[in-house]
Write a protein that holds these residues in place. Sequence first.
Motif, short mmCIF file in Angstrom:
data_model
loop_
_atom_site.label_atom_id
_atom_site.label_comp_id
_atom_site.label_asym_id
_atom_site.label_seq_id
_atom_site.Cartn_x
_atom_site.Cartn_y
_atom_site.Cartn_z
N GLN A 1 -2.75 6.39 -7.91
CA GLN A 1 -1.57 6.45 -8.77
C GLN A 1 -0.68 7.59 -8.33
O GLN A 1 -1.16 8.62 -7.85
N ASP B 1 4.14 6.18 -12.23
CA ASP B 1 3.48 4.87 -12.35
C ASP B 1 3.18 4.56 -13.81
O ASP B 1 2.66 5.41 -14.55
N VAL C 1 1.24 1.49 -16.00
CA VAL C 1 0.42 0.29 -15.97
C VAL C 1 0.58 -0.39 -17.32
O VAL C 1 0.21 0.17 -18.35
N THR D 1 1.84 -2.98 -12.63
CA THR D 1 2.20 -1.58 -12.42
C THR D 1 3.62 -1.50 -11.91
O THR D 1 4.03 -2.28 -11.05
#
Length: 174
Positions: free
Chosen positions: A149, A153, A155, A161
């Motif tokens: 990551q 980022d 998710v 993502t």
Amino acid sequence: MKIRSSVALACFVAGTIAAGSAFAIDYPARKPGLWEIQSGDGTAGKAAGQTIQQCIDAASDKALRDMGQGMGKDMCSKQDLRIESGKLVMDSVCKIGPTTATSHAVMTGDFSASYRMESKSTYSPPLMGRTEGTSVMEAKWVGPCKPGQKPGDMVMSNGMTMNVLDMMGGRGKK
């Protein structure tokens, strides 16, 4: 058409949480690492809706605040942040297309382990058929970002993502 509260909340949260430098009081910086953020429509005062994870460092957290400042200048005629009884209280009046959204939000927590935001908004004229809405967001720090990551980022609950810094054209990158 029914507005998805998680989508509306995600937009509100992005604008509100990132808008720290748009206010006279400095917004607390979040602890670097991986944050789990639950958002919901405020039913029964809970954030029982969508869950995302966001990897941040000091630079990406600042970039998100700077982005919010720009959004606020473009969209909001009023942005007021104050401290009341140890809580951050935010009031705003913002345009979303032809609609004026008047919002009141209260944030509690320490921004190094967890924080919570409860907000209430009214929409005039109605936004996608709604004249008002409530939302609750709860965030907790879960540890360092996961291997692979990078700061920015996110998710999503469906596993997708995306990197908000990349979407902003690379602002905030080192």
